[in-house]
Design a protein around this motif. Structure first.
Motif, PDB file in Angstrom:
ATOM      1  N   UNK A 169       1.322  -1.519   0.092  1.00 32.82           N
ATOM      2  CA  UNK A 169       0.201   0.027   0.455  1.00 32.82           C
ATOM      3  C   UNK A 169       0.705   1.341  -0.283  1.00 32.82           C
ATOM      4  N   UNK A 170       0.957   2.346  -1.179  1.00 33.77           N
ATOM      5  CA  UNK A 170       1.752   2.864  -0.740  1.00 33.77           C
ATOM      6  C   UNK A 170       0.449   4.119  -0.721  1.00 33.77           C
ATOM      7  N   UNK A 171       0.692   4.892   0.103  1.00 36.53           N
ATOM      8  CA  UNK A 171      -0.131   6.411   1.079  1.00 36.53           C
ATOM      9  C   UNK A 171       0.772   7.505   0.871  1.00 36.53           C
ATOM     10  N   UNK A 172       0.257   8.559   0.244  1.00 35.18           N
ATOM     11  CA  UNK A 172       0.384  10.330  -0.192  1.00 35.18           C
ATOM     12  C   UNK A 172      -0.007  11.007   0.257  1.00 35.18           C
ATOM     13  N   UNK A 173      -1.695  10.644   0.627  1.00 34.33           N
ATOM     14  CA  UNK A 173      -2.897  11.296   1.019  1.00 34.33           C
ATOM     15  C   UNK A 173      -3.137  10.840   2.385  1.00 34.33           C
ATOM     16  N   UNK A 174      -4.063  11.123   3.008  1.00 38.68           N
ATOM     17  CA  UNK A 174      -4.750   9.939   4.258  1.00 38.68           C
ATOM     18  C   UNK A 174      -6.180  10.258   3.556  1.00 38.68           C
ATOM     19  N   UNK A 175      -6.528   9.002   3.600  1.00 41.03           N
ATOM     20  CA  UNK A 175      -7.368   7.988   3.425  1.00 41.03           C
ATOM     21  C   UNK A 175      -9.244   8.217   3.866  1.00 41.03           C
ATOM     22  N   UNK A 176      -9.824   7.389   3.666  1.00 31.68           N
ATOM     23  CA  UNK A 176     -10.923   7.484   4.974  1.00 31.68           C
ATOM     24  C   UNK A 176     -10.570   6.597   5.920  1.00 31.68           C
ATOM     25  N   UNK A 177     -10.567   7.242   7.138  1.00 29.56           N
ATOM     26  CA  UNK A 177     -10.490   5.759   8.547  1.00 29.56           C
ATOM     27  C   UNK A 177     -11.920   4.907   7.913  1.00 29.56           C
ATOM     28  N   UNK A 178     -11.453   4.033   8.170  1.00 30.65           N
ATOM     29  CA  UNK A 178     -11.597   2.171   8.133  1.00 30.65           C
ATOM     30  C   UNK A 178     -12.272   1.312   9.425  1.00 30.65           C
ATOM     31  N   UNK A 179     -13.264   0.689   8.745  1.00 35.19           N
ATOM     32  CA  UNK A 179     -13.010  -0.432   9.855  1.00 35.19           C
ATOM     33  C   UNK A 179     -12.887  -1.850   9.247  1.00 35.19           C
ATOM     34  N   UNK A 180     -12.508  -2.915   8.719  1.00 41.65           N
ATOM     35  CA  UNK A 180     -12.824  -4.444   8.251  1.00 41.65           C
ATOM     36  C   UNK A 180     -13.835  -5.192   9.372  1.00 41.65           C
TER      37      UNK A 180
END
Length: 141
Positions: free
Chosen positions: A51-62
C-alpha cells in the motif's frame, strides 16, 4: 519425499523485487492520487500487498478481518481505536467514515509493525512524501 520447487507452494518476493514494485507503483501513480494497492504474493484468496499512501484516506473498519502490516518506507501516523464518525458500509468487508473520534495516535517509521483487530477503526496520516506498508488481512472466521 523429495524437496524442491515442485513440492514447495511457498510464495516469495525478494527485497529487490519489492523495492522494484514500490518504485513502479510510485511512478504509475497519477498526480494527486493518494493511494495505491498491489498484491506481492498470493495463496488463493490470501494476499500480502503493498500500500502506498501519499494522502490520508478515509478512516475505516474491517468488520471480519484483522489487518497486519509493516512499514517498509516513509513515515506517518496510525490513528486507531475510538469511534468512526459518520460511518457507512462501502462494501460488505469495509466500513468507512469521516474521521476517528477518541483514537490513539502512534507515529509510524520504517520497520514498525501493527496488528489492528477486526472491528477497530483505523486510518493513516502521512508525514513527508509517502507511507509504504506491506500488509495482509487476517479473516476472523
Amino acid at each position: 519425499m523429495a524437496q524442491g520447487a515442485a513440492s514447495d507452494p511457498t510464495a516469495f518476493a525478494s527485497s529487490a523485487a519489492i523495492a522494484a514494485q514500490v518504485a513502479a507503483m510510485d511512478r504509475a501513480m497519477k498526480p494527486g492520487q493518494g493511494f495505491a494497492w498491489q498484491p506481492v504474493v498470493r495463496d488463493g484468496n490470501r494476499v500480502a500487498a503493498l500500500e502506498i499512501w501519499k494522502h490520508p484516506g478515509r478512516p475505516a473498519v474491517h468488520p471480519a478481518e484483522a489487518e497486519y502490516a509493516t512499514v517498509i518506507d516513509g513515515e506517518g501516523t496510525l490513528v486507531s481505536g475510538g469511534t468512526l464518525e459518520n460511518a457507512s458500509t462501502t462494501r460488505p468487508d469495509l466500513v468507512e467514515g469521516d474521521r476517528i473520534v477518541g483514537g490513539t495516535r502512534r507515529p509510524l517509521r520504517r520497520g514498525d509493525v501493527m496488528l489492528i483487530p477486526a472491528g477497530v477503526p483505523h486510518g493513516f496520516e502521512i508525514s513527508g512524501r509517502r507511507l509504504v506498508l506491506l500488509g495482509t488481512k487476517l479473516p476472523t472466521r
